[in-house]
Design a protein around this motif. Structure first.
Motif, PDB file in Angstrom:
ATOM      1  N   ASP A   1      43.692  12.425  18.176  1.00  0.00           N
ATOM      2  CA  ASP A   1      43.913  11.613  19.388  1.00  0.00           C
ATOM      3  C   ASP A   1      45.135  12.235  20.007  1.00  0.00           C
ATOM      4  N   ARG A   2      45.364  11.436  21.304  1.00  0.00           N
ATOM      5  CA  ARG A   2      46.691  11.719  21.995  1.00  0.00           C
ATOM      6  C   ARG A   2      47.866  11.242  21.373  1.00  0.00           C
ATOM      7  N   GLU A   3      47.595  10.351  20.384  1.00  0.00           N
ATOM      8  CA  GLU A   3      48.747   9.775  19.748  1.00  0.00           C
ATOM      9  C   GLU A   3      48.962  10.512  18.351  1.00  0.00           C
ATOM     10  N   ASP A   4      48.452  11.620  18.327  1.00  0.00           N
ATOM     11  CA  ASP A   4      48.706  12.456  16.888  1.00  0.00           C
ATOM     12  C   ASP A   4      48.098  12.025  15.833  1.00  0.00           C
ATOM     13  N   ARG A   5      47.077  10.982  16.005  1.00  0.00           N
ATOM     14  CA  ARG A   5      46.299  10.543  15.105  1.00  0.00           C
ATOM     15  C   ARG A   5      44.926  11.267  14.713  1.00  0.00           C
ATOM     16  N   PHE A   6      44.735  11.492  13.394  1.00  0.00           N
ATOM     17  CA  PHE A   6      43.693  12.212  12.732  1.00  0.00           C
ATOM     18  C   PHE A   6      42.360  11.285  12.989  1.00  0.00           C
ATOM     19  N   LEU A   7      41.533  11.612  13.800  1.00  0.00           N
ATOM     20  CA  LEU A   7      40.221  10.866  13.702  1.00  0.00           C
ATOM     21  C   LEU A   7      39.338  11.481  12.900  1.00  0.00           C
ATOM     22  N   LEU A   8      39.473  12.829  12.673  1.00  0.00           N
ATOM     23  CA  LEU A   8      38.270  13.413  11.824  1.00  0.00           C
ATOM     24  C   LEU A   8      39.042  14.774  11.073  1.00  0.00           C
ATOM     25  N   ILE A   9      38.969  14.756   9.936  1.00  0.00           N
ATOM     26  CA  ILE A   9      39.571  16.127   9.467  1.00  0.00           C
ATOM     27  C   ILE A   9      38.906  16.837   7.975  1.00  0.00           C
ATOM     28  N   ASN A  10      38.496  17.843   7.997  1.00  0.00           N
ATOM     29  CA  ASN A  10      37.607  18.339   6.999  1.00  0.00           C
ATOM     30  C   ASN A  10      38.679  18.848   5.602  1.00  0.00           C
ATOM     31  N   ASP A  11      38.056  18.839   4.621  1.00  0.00           N
ATOM     32  CA  ASP A  11      38.784  19.213   3.076  1.00  0.00           C
ATOM     33  C   ASP A  11      39.784  20.287   3.411  1.00  0.00           C
ATOM     34  N   ALA A  12      39.019  21.317   4.028  1.00  0.00           N
ATOM     35  CA  ALA A  12      40.167  22.514   4.116  1.00  0.00           C
ATOM     36  C   ALA A  12      41.421  22.251   4.844  1.00  0.00           C
ATOM     37  N   ALA A  13      41.419  21.316   5.864  1.00  0.00           N
ATOM     38  CA  ALA A  13      42.502  21.137   6.554  1.00  0.00           C
ATOM     39  C   ALA A  13      43.228  20.145   5.767  1.00  0.00           C
TER      40      ALA A  13
ATOM     41  N   ILE B   1      49.194  17.854  23.500  1.00  0.00           N
ATOM     42  CA  ILE B   1      49.187  17.134  24.769  1.00  0.00           C
ATOM     43  C   ILE B   1      48.929  17.984  25.922  1.00  0.00           C
ATOM     44  N   ARG B   2      49.275  19.258  26.193  1.00  0.00           N
ATOM     45  CA  ARG B   2      49.066  20.117  27.318  1.00  0.00           C
ATOM     46  C   ARG B   2      47.678  20.519  27.243  1.00  0.00           C
ATOM     47  N   ILE B   3      47.127  20.481  26.241  1.00  0.00           N
ATOM     48  CA  ILE B   3      45.626  20.899  26.116  1.00  0.00           C
ATOM     49  C   ILE B   3      45.010  19.691  26.799  1.00  0.00           C
TER      50      ILE B   3
END
Ligand code: ADP
Length: 708
Positions: free
Chosen positions: A245-257, A291-293
């Motif tokens: 999210d915009r606050e740098d929090r992971f909402l979803l992440i896969n095992d590889a990451a 954030i730029r994106i």
């Protein structure tokens, strides 16, 4: 019935109310035999019961009036009540909630229509039965009770006590349960339980309002299934996938990451990237990018993102990022990264190894051309670039025709042969016209095969031999001059020498008058020197002829042992004179050899002469044998032997290594001549010797007739 109570009534009125017959009696009620009470008694059948009403009136008229009024009131309130009840019932029954009221101890008091409908019960089947045991999944209740018991450290009996506990302080207890119907049908429900209080504020019972959440549960399950499926899919992908999210929090992440940080997806979800990334600066830079994106709303390709993994290693990622709408009013960023660390490392290794190879190639003074079968130059080196007056980069990638317009065709022909045969072709001498003039190159062509053993490359290594060629040319000219000179001198010397020898012989023999002893001694010495000079001239002429290939050989079948025996006879007086034993050890039934008899006699004589010369005592022997289709001859002596360091020089012209040759008048040419003769016959000559112990000179001659 009490005897003091008496009734006397007369039917005065009846009417229909809401489809029910209402009957009114007016009369007198005598209580305790004294009091007369004028009353109106009305009753009607309401549902299955009887509604009975007794009204006291003061007098008949008043009573009648009162009755009328009351009937009217009654009718009105009855209408109101009925309407209200009907409305309430309609509301309760048509509501999509199951509404159950219970007694304080949890027995079902009332239920609305949906309860029966959902669970397949007649209303009356439920009334009075224990709520929990009848329609709840008792296991769920027990489980929740146990959980609560652990949580609150309070002993709670399984069952209805749970509701009691949770609603004790007037709260509404909301929880998801499963209602179990008559046929075992299970319905997930969200139930709100609240206590009903009486006027004194005491709990008089409970009301449970249940909402069917099957659809919701189904949707939730479907959502969870979808999420699970998505998770499985993204975990199958080797690339790193995440949503922040915009606050740098992971909402979803896969095992590889997640694996990059040595964590699981579960551990990372909900955390900020900056919390798990060891390098704050890198994490911050990445967040700024995100954030730029998000702000620009545009996807971005990031060719190299540098991150530090959990092991502290730098990792290079190639990332595609795009804005990701995670809810109505919040946009995050979706990133897909490929770990290109290995690729970058490989590229780096390739670059380094290419540089290393290039510096090796450049350190070689020969031209190096590595090309494909289409004549395209893949690699070249500095020596070639220097010769062409350009840089290596100007050659690589070009076709051979562009670099050697004049010679490409000829070169390619030679390459083709190498490609076809798959065998290297070494030492081809060719000339090239360069801007600086003509150069002589000696080229090795080496075929290089691919995995399928098909020649796909040719390596050309060309060494500039122009200098050598020039020196050789000069040397050849010099040798020719020398050889012309020596043969001229030798010939010129030979004629006068022959007449000198003859003259000396005549004088020596006394034909020109008797000689005294002193004269004879002088003449003997002179004769020996003249003989030596004459031998030297013969040897010089022989070696000249042999080296120039001008010596004639008369090749004929010959019996070798016979020749040895002849030479033996000639040499025997010499051995006798020197007091040396002379033996032959000849292998019988040797096949005939094919050679020039005089030349081989010359070799044998020369070797035996040496053996006798360099042996003061002991023996000289000649051995013949047949070995691998060759005749093998050994001349073995027990003489002075030869030092190991001198052996290599023996067969060269004018090499004398022993220091006693003067005494015997050697020329230093005998072994060189012998070597030329033997090699001309296709044989080999060599020596084995131990200094001070004697020597063995060997030579071989092929027994087969030479094909040439
Ligand atoms: P030369 O006429 O001096 O004998 P050769 O070419 O026949 O010339 O021999 C070369 C040298 O090899 C000799 O000078 C001698 O030093 C050495 N040599 C040849 N044969 C023998 C031998 N059998 N034993 C020891 N030394 C030998």
């Amino acid at each position: 019935m009490n005897a003091n109570k008496k009734f006397s009534f007369s039917l005065t009125q009846y009417f229909l109310f809401a489809g029910n017959l209402v009957i009114l009696f007016i009369g007198v009620l005598v209580l305790s035999g004294k009091h007369l009470h004028p009353v109106v008694v009305g009753f009607t059948l309401v549902g299955t019961g009887i509604l009975l009403a007794v009204f006291r009136v003061r007098n008949a008229a008043e009573a009648e009036e009162g009755i009328r009024n009351r009937i009217f009131d009654f009718q009105q309130s009855e209408i109101g009540l009925r309407q209200k009840t009907a409305l309430q019932n309609a509301i309760l029954n048509s509501a999509n909630y199951a509404i159950i009221s219970t007694t304080v101890d949890g027995r079902i008091l009332t239920v609305n229509d949906p309860v029966g409908r959902w669970l397949g019960y007649e209303k009356k089947e439920l009334l009075g039965r224990p709520l929990i045991k009848t329609i709840h999944d008792i296991k769920e209740i027990e489980q929740e009770t146990r959980r609560l018991f652990r949580e609150e450290k309070k002993k709670i009996q399984s069952g209805f006590e749970l509701f009691l506990a949770k609603t004790a302080a007037g709260q509404i207890y909301e929880h998801n349960w499963t209602y179990v119907g008559k046929e075992g049908i299970r319905i997930p429900v969200r139930v709100s339980v609240s206590a009903m209080l009486n006027e004194e504020g005491k709990t008089a019972g409970f009301v449970c309002v249940a909402q069917d959440i099957s659809e919701q549960a189904k949707a939730q399950r479907a959502l969870a299934d979808n999420e699970e499926r998505l998770r499985k899919i993204i975990n199958l992908v080797p690339d790193m996938i995440y949503v922040k999210d915009r606050e740098d929090r992971f909402l979803l992440i896969n095992d590889a990451a997640a694996g990059m940080y040595g964590l699981t997806a579960k551990e990372i979800t909900g955390k900020r990237h900056s919390e798990i990334h060891p390098d704050k600066e890198q994490a911050d830079k990445i967040l700024q990018d995100d954030i730029r994106i998000i702000d620009s709303g545009e996807a971005k390709f990031i060719p190299i993102e540098i991150l530090t993994d959990s092991a502290g290693n730098r990792r290079f990622l190639q990332t595609n990022k795009m804005p990701f709408r995670e809810s109505e009013d919040s946009v995050g960023v979706l990133g897909v990264s490929v770990d290109i660390t290995e690729r970058i490392q490989i590229e780096e290794d390739v670059r380094r190894s290419r540089e290393e190879t290039q510096s090796i190639l450049d350190s070689v003074p020969s031209w190096i051309i590595y090309k494909d079968t289409e004549n395209n130059i893949i690699r070249a080196n500095q020596a070639l670039a220097d010769a062409m007056g350009c840089g290596v980069g100007d050659i690589e990638g070009k076709n051979l025709k562009e670099i050697f317009p004049q010679h490409a065709e000829r070169m390619f022909e030679a390459d083709l042969e190498v490609m076809r045969s798959g065998r290297a072709r070494l030492g081809t001498i060719e000339t090239y016209q360069l801007a600086s003039g003509e150069v002589w190159m000696q080229t090795d062509r080496i075929p290089i095969s691919d995995d399928t053993d098909i020649v796909s490359r040719v390596l050309l290594v060309s060494t500039n031999i122009t200098e050598r060629k020039r020196a050789e040319e000069k040397l050849r000219e010099l040798m020719e001059t020398k050889s012309r000179f020596t043969s001229m001198v030798s010939h010129e010397l030979r004629t006068p020498l022959t007449s000198i020898r003859e003259g000396i012989n005549i004088v020596y023999d006394g034909a020109a008058g008797r000689l005294n002893d002193e004269q004879k001694n002088f003449l003997t010495m002179t004769k020996r020197n003249v003989d030596r000079l004459s031998r030297l001239i013969d040897d010089i002429l022989d070696i000249q002829k042999l080296e120039a290939g001008r010596m004639d050989f008369i090749m004929e079948p010959n019996d070798f042992n016979e020749i040895v025996e002849e030479v033996y006879k000639t040499m025997s007086p010499l051995t006798e004179q020197r007091g040396i034993e002379f033996f032959l050890a000849l292998q019988r039934d040797l096949p005939q050899g094919f050679f020039d008899k005089d030349r081989i006699v010359q070799v044998l004589t020369n070797l035996l002469n040496n053996a006798i010369k360099y042996t003061d005592e002991g023996s000289v022997r000649v051995l013949t044998s047949r070995e691998d289709g060759n005749l093998h001859v050994q001349i073995r002596d027990t003489g002075v032997g030869i030092r190991a360091e001198d052996i290599d020089r023996l067969f060269r012209s004018f090499e004398q290594v022993g220091g006693r040759e003067k005494r015997f008048g050697g020329t230093g040419l005998g072994l060189a001549i012998s070597k030329e003769i033997i090699e001309h016959h296709g044989g080999k000559i060599w020596v084995e010797s131990e200094f001070g112990q004697g020597s063995s000179f060997h030579f071989t001659l092929p027994l087969k007739r030479p094909s040439g």
